[in-house]
Design an enzyme around this catalytic site. Structure first.
Site, short mmCIF file in Angstrom:
data_model
loop_
_atom_site.label_atom_id
_atom_site.label_comp_id
_atom_site.label_asym_id
_atom_site.label_seq_id
_atom_site.Cartn_x
_atom_site.Cartn_y
_atom_site.Cartn_z
N ASP A 14 0.86 -1.28 -0.15
CA ASP A 14 0.09 -0.10 -0.05
C ASP A 14 1.03 1.22 -0.08
O ASP A 14 2.25 1.08 0.34
CB ASP A 14 -0.73 0.09 1.35
CG ASP A 14 -1.73 1.24 1.16
OD1 ASP A 14 -2.47 1.66 0.40
OD2 ASP A 14 -1.66 1.95 2.29
N SER A 15 0.28 2.42 -0.15
CA SER A 15 1.18 3.70 -0.09
C SER A 15 1.49 4.05 1.24
O SER A 15 2.23 4.93 1.42
CB SER A 15 0.21 4.95 -0.74
OG SER A 15 -0.83 5.15 0.02
N TYR A 46 -0.15 8.59 -2.42
CA TYR A 46 -0.14 8.08 -4.08
C TYR A 46 -1.46 8.86 -4.98
O TYR A 46 -1.59 9.00 -5.95
CB TYR A 46 -0.48 6.65 -4.40
CG TYR A 46 0.82 5.87 -4.05
CD1 TYR A 46 1.64 6.21 -3.61
CD2 TYR A 46 0.58 4.17 -4.38
CE1 TYR A 46 2.92 5.31 -3.28
CE2 TYR A 46 1.79 3.53 -4.42
CZ TYR A 46 2.98 3.85 -3.99
OH TYR A 46 4.06 3.05 -3.60
N GLY A 47 -2.58 9.02 -3.76
CA GLY A 47 -3.74 9.33 -4.45
C GLY A 47 -3.89 10.77 -5.07
O GLY A 47 -5.06 11.15 -5.74
N CYS A 77 -4.55 -1.17 -1.93
CA CYS A 77 -4.48 0.20 -2.23
C CYS A 77 -5.47 0.30 -3.42
O CYS A 77 -5.19 -0.18 -4.54
CB CYS A 77 -3.10 0.77 -2.39
SG CYS A 77 -3.11 2.44 -3.00
N ASN A 78 -6.66 1.13 -3.24
CA ASN A 78 -7.46 1.28 -4.43
C ASN A 78 -6.85 2.14 -5.49
O ASN A 78 -6.94 1.60 -6.86
CB ASN A 78 -8.75 2.05 -3.90
CG ASN A 78 -9.57 1.32 -2.95
OD1 ASN A 78 -10.80 0.68 -3.31
ND2 ASN A 78 -9.27 1.27 -1.57
N THR A 79 -5.89 2.82 -5.03
CA THR A 79 -5.39 4.00 -6.13
C THR A 79 -4.42 3.08 -6.81
O THR A 79 -4.32 3.34 -8.20
CB THR A 79 -4.55 5.06 -5.36
OG1 THR A 79 -5.59 5.67 -4.39
CG2 THR A 79 -4.15 6.06 -6.36
N CYS A 188 -11.16 3.95 -0.08
CA CYS A 188 -9.52 3.90 0.25
C CYS A 188 -9.18 3.04 1.20
O CYS A 188 -10.02 3.22 2.29
CB CYS A 188 -9.12 5.52 0.17
SG CYS A 188 -7.30 5.42 0.93
N THR A 189 -8.05 2.36 1.21
CA THR A 189 -7.98 1.28 2.49
C THR A 189 -7.40 2.08 3.63
O THR A 189 -7.52 1.42 4.51
CB THR A 189 -6.69 0.53 2.01
OG1 THR A 189 -5.69 1.03 1.54
CG2 THR A 189 -7.40 -0.63 0.93
N1 DGL Z 1 -4.76 3.50 0.50
C1 DGL Z 1 -4.65 3.94 -0.61
C2 DGL Z 1 -6.11 3.50 -1.45
O1 DGL Z 1 -6.72 2.43 -1.18
C3 DGL Z 1 -4.43 5.66 -1.09
C4 DGL Z 1 -3.83 6.46 -0.07
C5 DGL Z 1 -3.08 7.48 -0.81
O2 DGL Z 1 -1.99 7.03 -0.83
O3 DGL Z 1 -3.36 8.54 -1.28
O4 DGL Z 1 -6.53 4.05 -2.22
#
Ligand code: DGL
Length: 265
Positions: A14-15, A46-47, A77-79, A188-189
């Site tokens: 994940d980020s 990351y987002g 991580c969704n992103t 987002c996780t």
């Molecule tokens: N945890 C990440 C997600 O599920 C993103 C958080 C990020 O880095 O912006 O999208």
């Protein structure tokens, strides 16, 4: 399959600390497995980055995990999932890879006519993959997508109860809440770790707050089982948690988040 392949850990990325919300469910589903979790907090968030950059960062982490040896991968991580999972599957066809996407399908399936609000990073919402997901399941439900720049930082900084989070909800969420709001999807996780604070803020027990972590953990288990890669149940697995953050604070924060969920390192 070599016997040793089964003994490898399951890789998680994940980020930052967010993917721990998925790891928690995975540990509950597969307690005898070892996990190697890498949070890229030094490069978070990351987002708010470009798709190319997220893809490059995700590949860097995945290559490192593969070098260490993993038998499966959760892009928790969704992103990163929307930016890279398709191409990862193409590049590593033998590796079971699961990603995570906002839980829109379950939200729509149980919808009784009220509003669904999806909270996710700006990048997740801007992606074509997200547009297709909404298009596929939305039908005629009232679904509103709310980009939340800056929200994951509360989790990264361990600021889960302070007044700033309440202010954030006032500024970014309040205007989308309607009397008939039925479900909030945490896309987002990182966000499951602010669920309790959000629930307090909403002061409304009627709103369901859902996320895709359990579904993703189960999918991971199914994929590993299909390939005969699950370990037997007669052992307790280990969790190794690592982070690119150089100050060393994130690993400690991550340990606290796991502990709160009843998981000891
Ligand atoms: N945890 C990440 C997600 O599920 C993103 C958080 C990020 O880095 O912006 O999208």
């Amino acid at each position: 399959m070599r016997a040793s392949e089964k003994e490898l850990p399951i890789g998680f990325m994940d980020s930052g600390l967010g993917g721990l919300s998925v790891l928690i469910e995975a540990v509950r589903e597969m307690p005898s497995e070892d996990f190697l979790y890498f949070g890229d907090s030094a490069n978070a968030p990351y987002g708010t980055k470009s798709q190319e950059e997220i893809k490059r960062l995700t590949y860097d982490v995945v290559r490192m995990l593969l070098k260490r040896g993993i038998k499966g991968l959760a892009v928790a991580c969704n992103t990163a999932t929307s930016a890279a999972v398709r191409s990862l599957r193409g590049d590593y066809p033998a590796l079971p890879i699961v990603g995570i996407e906002p839980a829109i399908k379950p939200a729509v399936e149980k919808n009784k006519g009220g509003r669904i609000i999806v909270l996710a990073t700006p990048m997740t919402i801007a992606q074509e993959k997200y547009r297709k997901l909404v298009e596929r399941y939305k039908g005629d439900t009232d679904l509103v997508s709310v980009p939340c720049p800056g929200l994951m930082e509360f989790v990264e900084e361990g600021d889960l109860n302070g007044p700033d989070l309440e202010r954030y909800f006032e500024e970014h969420l309040e205007r989308y809440l309607t009397p008939d709001t039925e479900t909030i999807v945490l896309g987002c996780t990182h966000y499951p770790f602010i669920r309790e604070r959000l629930r307090e803020y909403l002061k409304n027990d009627g709103i369901d707050i859902i996320d895709g972590s359990l579904g993703t953990a189960r999918e991971l288990k199914r994929r590993l089982s299909e390939k005969g890669l699950l370990r037997s149940a007669d052992r307790k697995g280990r969790i190794i948690m690592e982070n690119s953050d150089r100050e060393g604070k994130k690993t400690e924060r991550g340990r606290i988040l796991l502990e709160r969920a009843g998981i000891e390192l």
